[in-house]
Structures are given as structure tokens and as C-alpha cells.
Design an enzyme around this catalytic site. Structure first.
Site, mmCIF file in Angstrom:
data_model
loop_
_atom_site.group_PDB
_atom_site.id
_atom_site.type_symbol
_atom_site.label_atom_id
_atom_site.label_comp_id
_atom_site.label_asym_id
_atom_site.label_seq_id
_atom_site.Cartn_x
_atom_site.Cartn_y
_atom_site.Cartn_z
ATOM 1 N N SER A 130 52.914 81.509 65.956
ATOM 2 C CA SER A 130 53.644 81.907 64.726
ATOM 3 C C SER A 130 54.776 82.475 64.704
ATOM 4 O O SER A 130 55.496 82.413 63.497
ATOM 5 C CB SER A 130 52.889 83.361 64.244
ATOM 6 O OG SER A 130 51.474 82.904 63.901
ATOM 7 N N SER B 160 52.501 81.873 61.285
ATOM 8 C CA SER B 160 52.445 82.701 60.137
ATOM 9 C C SER B 160 53.449 83.506 59.767
ATOM 10 O O SER B 160 53.689 84.202 58.894
ATOM 11 C CB SER B 160 51.287 83.592 60.601
ATOM 12 O OG SER B 160 51.658 84.470 61.757
ATOM 13 N N LYS C 198 59.077 91.286 60.087
ATOM 14 C CA LYS C 198 57.771 90.860 59.587
ATOM 15 C C LYS C 198 56.751 91.974 59.112
ATOM 16 O O LYS C 198 56.736 93.069 59.584
ATOM 17 C CB LYS C 198 57.063 90.096 60.688
ATOM 18 C CG LYS C 198 55.769 89.273 60.341
ATOM 19 C CD LYS C 198 55.188 88.260 61.564
ATOM 20 C CE LYS C 198 53.874 87.647 61.180
ATOM 21 N NZ LYS C 198 53.410 86.926 62.248
#
Ligand code: GLN
Length: 479
Positions: free
Chosen positions: A179, A155, A80
Site C-alpha cells: 500500500s 491503499s 494517512k
């Protein structure tokens, strides 16, 4: 697609060790897959080809020398883009960090590198991890690989989509209010948030420090357990890191769960849950009963306050954490400021997106004098009450289950105009962050449109091995 990319990380790693494929070939394969499909999916902000191939080369040297390989060595992973990887851009999908190059490795990144796991790219996310659909990225949207007109969840949407589309076998995400688990559920993969403190946050761009945890994405529960073993452990760089030995989380996957007690959270099975999701959870209950567990209904009446508590605490912490992006120390600086205050204001106004600004304003308000007691302090008190309620329930059951989300992936754009509707997407996930317990989303079938559904499992703090055990047993029978 090369068949090998569809295999699990455990299988890929065995094939490397057995010399059926080299790590370099496998990494090249993942990189070609990315160049083939990612234009449509948008899972990656950047591809770190050289870094990945250098790591893969090390694995091949070790194989040639007959050395024993570290866990998951050579298996391609997506990181990420809010975790530092030395020499690569870490943007947090924000214009303010568009050109920021990491000067050091996050602890998790260092651990991946120590285990020779090739990082193929930096995965797209909602700006600063604030969002539930990945539509808040300043650069591009992520499309759900199961249906490109739908969101992947957020997210960590890029991380989830990259694993679902076989661009990588593994990914890391961060989970502050869901997330990891939400996009895992929308993309039909496994996503797991560990106990708070299990994984170091050093080098993760902070959103809400008392809630943030890094965790694994994979296509199987076993792979997620193996990846957690790689990234967990005490770290003196993170004062909230737990000083505990690293466990072999995959060791108990096959344990018999007969006689265990599983609680279905009735407060998360309301009318807000879609018919298809409800059916999938009812099916999960049947699966657990067939495995000899006792399934009971449990109620957590304070759970309904979680969203309210979270949006005070998370915004308060983010308003403080994001103060460091001032145009002086990191990232974007406005072109012609008139004075210092003007430099701060314009750099931040130009660099942050709307959702980030909304959160900073909400959080600053909750922390301001005169309102602090009414909002921030009250939310802290309520957080404690929610935690106590969970602790009480865990005296009666070994694990809790619920939907990861009341609905499946929605159309791109469907909730962007209504922040409240977007915030409600996290109704089932936020509680685990408030309480600090481990939680995982495991694929649990599909809705009538063919979109994946996620079953969420939660266990008490530090009971990750049990969590994986319970998830694995379901995975073997579910679909
Ligand atoms: N969707 C939640 C939010 O927008 C959770 C985000 C996260 O876990 N990083 O804050």
C-alpha cells in the site's frame, strides 16, 4: 503553483533554515495548493490547517531565536487517515469511524510533532487500508494527478497523490501488502516500506498486525531516507518494535555500489508484465550495469504463492482486529437496536463497506474450527517457506529488483467488479511484507500513455541504508 512546492523536502528545509522563506509561508503555500487542486484530486479527507500553522509557528520562533532546527522541521506533510493525530478526525476512510476524533497521538505522529513537521491534512485511503486503487474509500475516490481518469493506486492513494501533486512534500502511508509502494509507483513518487518492527505501529489503526508497517512517501530517495530517520526507533507501546538505534539512513546515499550484486526476480518478469514496464526494468538493469554492479537473474519459485498466503493471513488478522468496531466502543452505533446482538450486527452492517465485509468473512472462515489447520496454519507454514527462500537468495545477492507492479495505473472503475484482478495488482509487493524485509518503489520512467512506472528494490532485513543507497544511485541516472 509556487515554485517552492516543487522543491524537495531537503531543499525546503534548507530554505527555512537559511531564512529564504518562513515555515508559516511555506505551510500557507501548501494549504493554498490543497484548496486549489484537491477538489479534483481528492487526496485529503480533512485539512488540519490550525495544527499545521501552529507547528509552523514554532519553527519560525526557533529560527528567530537562532536555535538549531530538527530534521525536516517546517516541511508540510500529509498523514494517512489511519494514524491518530490528537484532536483531529481519524476515519480510516470508513463510515464506521466517520466522526471519530483521535484521543491520542500515534507514535509516528508524536515524532513528527517533536520534529516540528507541519501536518497539513489526513490523506484519503481505501477503507481500513484494504484495496489497491483507493476506490474503496467510503467518502470519495482519489484521482491520479498524472491523469484524473486513472486510479492513484492504493491503499495509500491520498498520500501518494498529495506528494505527486505538490500539495505536500512528504507523506506517511502504511503498507500491509504494497500500500505504499503500489501508489508510489502509479503516482511517480518514491514510497518505502521499512523492515517489520523498524517503525512503531502504536496509534496506527490495525489491518493485519503481522504485516503492517508505516513508511515514507517523498519525491526523492533522500527525502524518504530523512523521513524514515524521523519516524523510526524503538517504542515500548508496540511489542513488535525493534530495540535498535535510529540510523542516519541518508548517510550512505553516495556510496559507490560498484561490485554489488543485484538479482532480477525472473518470476516477476513474466508475460503478465506490460511491454512498457518490462522495458523500464530492462533499462534499470542497464543503469545498474553502468554503475559497475553485477546483475544476475534469480528465481524465487515459492513467490507465486504469496497472494494466496496473504489473502488468508491478512483477512484472518483483519477479522480479529476489526472485531473492536462493535458499535459500543468506537464510532458508528445503529439508531434503534432491538437488543445487544442486533446492535452489533446493525452497527457493523451499516458502518463497514463491501470490501471490508468480504475480508472479515473470508478471515473468519479461515480461522473457524475445522478450517483453521487447512487454511490459516498452512498459510503460516508457507509464509515461512517463502521467507526461507528469500533468505537463501540474499546469501548470493545484495539486493533484488523487480517491477513494483506488472502494469501502470488503470482507469477508475476498471477492476472494481473483479476482486481477483484487483488482488493480483499486488503480485510483486506482497512478498516483502510476508518476509518482513525493506522495499522501495522508485520512479523509473513512463509508459506510452505518459503514466509513471515504478522500479521496486528489496534488501535483507535492516539493510535500509543499502536500499536507499541503491535507490539513490539509480535515481541520479534514470530519468
Ligand atoms: N492491496 C492490498 C490489500 O488490499 C494491500 C493493502 C495494504 O498494503 N494495506 O490488502
Amino acid at each position: 503553483m509556487e515554485e517552492i512546492l516543487k522543491k524537495s523536502a531537503a531543499q525546503q528545509s534548507k530554505m527555512i533554515a537559511d531564512k529564504e522563506i518562513t515555515a508559516t509561508e511555506l505551510t500557507e503555500c501548501a494549504l493554498s495548493r490543497i484548496s486549489e487542486v484537491d477538489e479534483k484530486i481528492g487526496a485529503f479527507n480533512s485539512v488540519t490547517r490550525e495544527i499545521a500553522l501552529e507547528t509552523a509557528g514554532k519553527v519560525d520562533e526557533m529560527v528567530a531565536k537562532g536555535e538549531e532546527l530538527p530534521l525536516l522541521a517546517g516541511v508540510p506533510l500529509a498523514l494517512k487517515d489511519n494514524m491518530n493525530l490528537i484532536g483531529s478526525k481519524t476515519t480510516a476512510s470508513s463510515k464506521i469511524l466517520e466522526n471519530f476524533v483521535s484521543p491520542y497521538n500515534a507514535t509516528v505522529t508524536q515524532k513528527l510533532s517533536d520534529n516540528c513537521i507541519p501536518i497539513v491534512g489526513k490523506a484519503n485511503l481505501d477503507e481500513f487500508a484494504m484495496g489497491s486503487s483507493n476506490e474503496n474509500s467510503a467518502f470519495k475516490k482519489v484521482h491520479n494527478p498524472w491523469n484524473l481518469s486513472k486510479v492513484p493506486g492504493g491503499s495509500s492513494g491520498g498520500s501518494a497523490a498529495s506528494v505527486a501533486s505538490c500539495e505536500a512534500a512528504l507523506a506517511l502511508g502504511s503498507d500491509t501488502g504494497g500500500s505504499i509502494r503500489l501508489p508510489a509507483s502509479f503516482c511517480g513518487v518514491v514510497g518505502m516500506k521499512p523492515t517489520y518492527g523498524r517503525v512503531s505501529r502504536y496509534g496506527l489503526i490495525a489491518f493485519a498486525s503481522s504485516l503492517d508497517q508505516i513508511g515514507p512517501f517523498a519525491r526523492t530517495v533522500e527525502d524518504a531516507a530523512l523521513l524514515l530517520e524521523v519516524i523510526s526507533g524503538h517504542d515500548s507501546h508496540d511489542s513488535t518494535s525493534l530495540n535498535l538505534p535510529v540510523e542516519k539512513f541518508a548517510q550512505h546515499l553516495n556510496d559507490d555500489i560498484k561490485g554489488k550484486k543485484i538479482g532480477v526476480i525472473t518470476d516477476l518478469m513474466t508475460d503478465a508484465v506490460s511491454e512498457d514496464v518490462r522495458k523500464a526494468i530492462e533499462h534499470a538493469v542497464d543503469v545498474y550495469k553502468s554503475l559497475g554492479t553485477e546483475v544476475v537473474e534469480v528465481s524465487l519459485p515459492k513467490l507465486k504463492y504469496s497472494i494466496g498466503i496473504y489473502y488468508i493471513l491478512a483477512t484472518a488478522e483483519c477479522s480479529s482486529n476489526l472485531a473492536r468496531f462493535d458499535g459500543v466502543r468506537y464510532g458508528h452505533r445503529t439508531a434503534n437496536p432491538e437488543n445487544l446482538i442486533d446492535l452489533y450486527c446493525k452497527s457493523r452492517a451499516e458502518g463497514f463497506g463491501d470490501e471490508v465485509k468480504r475480508r472479515i468473512m473470508l478471515g473468519t472462515y479461515a480461522l473457524s474450527s475445522g478450517y483453521y489447520d487447512a487454511y490459516y496454519k498452512k498459510a503460516q507454514q508457507m509464509r515461512k517457506l517463502v521467507a526461507e527462500e528469500f533468505n537463501e537468495v540474499f546469501k548470493r545477492v545484495d539486493a533484488l529488483i523487480a517491477p513494483t507492479c506488472p502494469n501502470t495505473a488503470f482507469d477508475l472503475g476498471a477492476r472494481t467488479e473483479d476482486p481477483l484482478a484487483m488482488y493480483l495488482t499486488d503480485i510483486a509487493t506482497i512478498c516483502a511484507n510476508l518476509v518482513g524485509i525493506p522495499a522501495m518503489s522508485v520512479p523509473a520512467g513512463f509508459d506510452s500513455d505518459g503514466m509513471p512506472i515504478g522500479l521496486q528494490i528489496m534488501t535483507p532485513q535492516l539493510a535500509e541504508s543499502l536500499l536507499f543507497n541503491i535507490g539513490y544511485q539509480f535515481e541520479q541516472l534514470c530519468c
